[in-house]
Motif scaffolding. Structure first.
Motif, short mmCIF file in Angstrom:
data_model
loop_
_atom_site.label_atom_id
_atom_site.label_comp_id
_atom_site.label_asym_id
_atom_site.label_seq_id
_atom_site.Cartn_x
_atom_site.Cartn_y
_atom_site.Cartn_z
N ILE A 1 -18.86 0.43 7.39
CA ILE A 1 -20.14 0.94 6.89
C ILE A 1 -19.98 2.44 6.65
O ILE A 1 -19.45 3.16 7.50
CB ILE A 1 -21.27 0.68 7.90
CG1 ILE A 1 -21.40 -0.82 8.19
CG2 ILE A 1 -22.60 1.24 7.38
CD1 ILE A 1 -22.32 -1.16 9.34
N PHE A 2 -20.46 2.90 5.49
CA PHE A 2 -20.38 4.31 5.12
C PHE A 2 -21.77 4.91 4.97
O PHE A 2 -22.67 4.25 4.44
CB PHE A 2 -19.63 4.47 3.79
CG PHE A 2 -18.20 4.04 3.85
CD1 PHE A 2 -17.21 4.94 4.20
CD2 PHE A 2 -17.84 2.73 3.55
CE1 PHE A 2 -15.87 4.54 4.26
CE2 PHE A 2 -16.52 2.32 3.61
CZ PHE A 2 -15.53 3.23 3.96
N SER B 1 -17.36 6.97 7.42
CA SER B 1 -17.69 5.69 8.06
C SER B 1 -18.52 5.95 9.31
O SER B 1 -18.43 7.01 9.93
CB SER B 1 -16.43 4.91 8.40
OG SER B 1 -15.64 5.64 9.31
N ILE B 2 -19.34 4.96 9.63
CA ILE B 2 -20.24 5.07 10.78
C ILE B 2 -20.30 3.70 11.45
O ILE B 2 -20.18 2.67 10.79
CB ILE B 2 -21.63 5.55 10.33
CG1 ILE B 2 -22.55 5.78 11.53
CG2 ILE B 2 -22.27 4.59 9.33
CD1 ILE B 2 -23.84 6.49 11.19
N ASP B 3 -20.43 3.69 12.77
CA ASP B 3 -20.52 2.43 13.51
C ASP B 3 -21.97 2.15 13.87
O ASP B 3 -22.67 3.03 14.37
CB ASP B 3 -19.69 2.50 14.80
CG ASP B 3 -18.20 2.51 14.53
OD1 ASP B 3 -17.78 1.87 13.55
OD2 ASP B 3 -17.46 3.16 15.29
N HIS C 1 -14.26 11.61 0.82
CA HIS C 1 -14.15 10.99 2.15
C HIS C 1 -14.09 9.46 2.03
O HIS C 1 -13.27 8.80 2.67
CB HIS C 1 -15.31 11.41 3.05
CG HIS C 1 -15.27 12.84 3.46
ND1 HIS C 1 -14.17 13.43 4.03
CD2 HIS C 1 -16.20 13.83 3.37
CE1 HIS C 1 -14.41 14.70 4.27
NE2 HIS C 1 -15.63 14.97 3.87
N PHE C 2 -14.99 8.92 1.19
CA PHE C 2 -14.99 7.47 0.98
C PHE C 2 -13.67 7.02 0.36
O PHE C 2 -13.05 6.04 0.78
CB PHE C 2 -16.17 7.07 0.08
CG PHE C 2 -16.15 5.64 -0.33
CD1 PHE C 2 -16.54 4.64 0.54
CD2 PHE C 2 -15.71 5.28 -1.61
CE1 PHE C 2 -16.51 3.30 0.16
CE2 PHE C 2 -15.67 3.95 -1.99
CZ PHE C 2 -16.07 2.96 -1.11
N MET D 1 -11.01 4.17 1.65
CA MET D 1 -10.93 2.89 0.93
C MET D 1 -9.84 2.83 -0.14
O MET D 1 -9.48 1.74 -0.57
CB MET D 1 -12.29 2.58 0.29
CG MET D 1 -13.40 2.35 1.29
SD MET D 1 -13.10 0.96 2.40
CE MET D 1 -13.23 -0.43 1.27
N ALA D 2 -9.37 3.99 -0.60
CA ALA D 2 -8.44 3.97 -1.73
C ALA D 2 -7.20 4.82 -1.50
O ALA D 2 -6.44 5.07 -2.44
CB ALA D 2 -9.16 4.43 -2.99
#
Length: 199
Positions: A44-45, A52-54, A148-149, A153-154
């Motif tokens: 989850i972002f 990312s966050i929990d 950051h994302f 992810m990439a």
């Protein structure tokens, strides 16, 4: 006039597929109902930061939503004093917080000579600076969130380094060309984070 704050939004991915985007509660409940797949973890972002966050998804839906409500209270709105409340004597309540500011004597002299005194002059200067740099600040925050994302992810995808350079150079055409062959959901989310305010 009251300023309505933007609600924080979040996006969940399972592997390369986007599961849900929206407020924390909506995304958390979608993720909670997804079967776990060790080969494709769910991440989850937070959209505003791209980090990312929990979420603690233990228990029933109400428990999850209650925990999220305490972790992510609504953003404060800058509101005018409610007309229903009688106003007392003295200055209106503005939510002012006293802090220490260190300036040279000539700065204090200039501030104190301004209409309304030092506090009013400083507030006006800050607001003018915020307006002047607002677009630049938003663009920087969007670019940082996209990076950051993207890193999470990439980071292993082809042309990641070149795409990163194009992102920070604000070369949108080159950037979108470099990521054109990336998985659709990842690519589209990066573009949304980086450029949604400049459509």
């Amino acid at each position: 006039m009251a300023m309505i704050p933007m609600q924080k939004t979040f996006t969940a991915f399972q592997g390369q597929r986007r599961l849900a985007s929206g407020p924390a509660g909506e995304v958390a409940l979608v993720v909670k109902r997804m079967p776990s797949r060790p080969d494709e973890p769910i991440i989850i972002f937070e959209d505003s930061t791209g980090r990312s966050i929990d979420f603690d998804l233990r228990g029933g839906d109400r428990e999850v939503l209650a925990r999220l409500a305490t972790l992510m209270p609504p953003l404060p709105a800058e509101t005018a004093e409610s007309p229903a409340e009688p106003r007392g004597r003295g200055r209106p309540k503005l939510g002012v917080v006293a802090r220490e500011v260190t300036l040279l004597p000539r700065h204090w002299e200039w501030l104190n000579a301004q209409p309304g005194g030092a506090s009013v002059a400083l507030r006006k200067l800050v607001e003018e600076a915020r307006r002047a740099s607002g677009d630049r600040d938003r663009e920087r925050q969007a670019r940082d969130a996209a990076y950051h994302f993207m890193s999470t992810m990439a980071g292993n995808l082809p042309q990641f380094e070149e795409a990163s350079r194009a992102l920070f150079a604000d070369d949108r055409r080159r950037f979108t060309g470099l990521i054109a062959d990336w998985p659709t959901d990842i690519r589209d989310h990066i573009v949304k984070l980086a450029y949604s305010d400049r459509a």
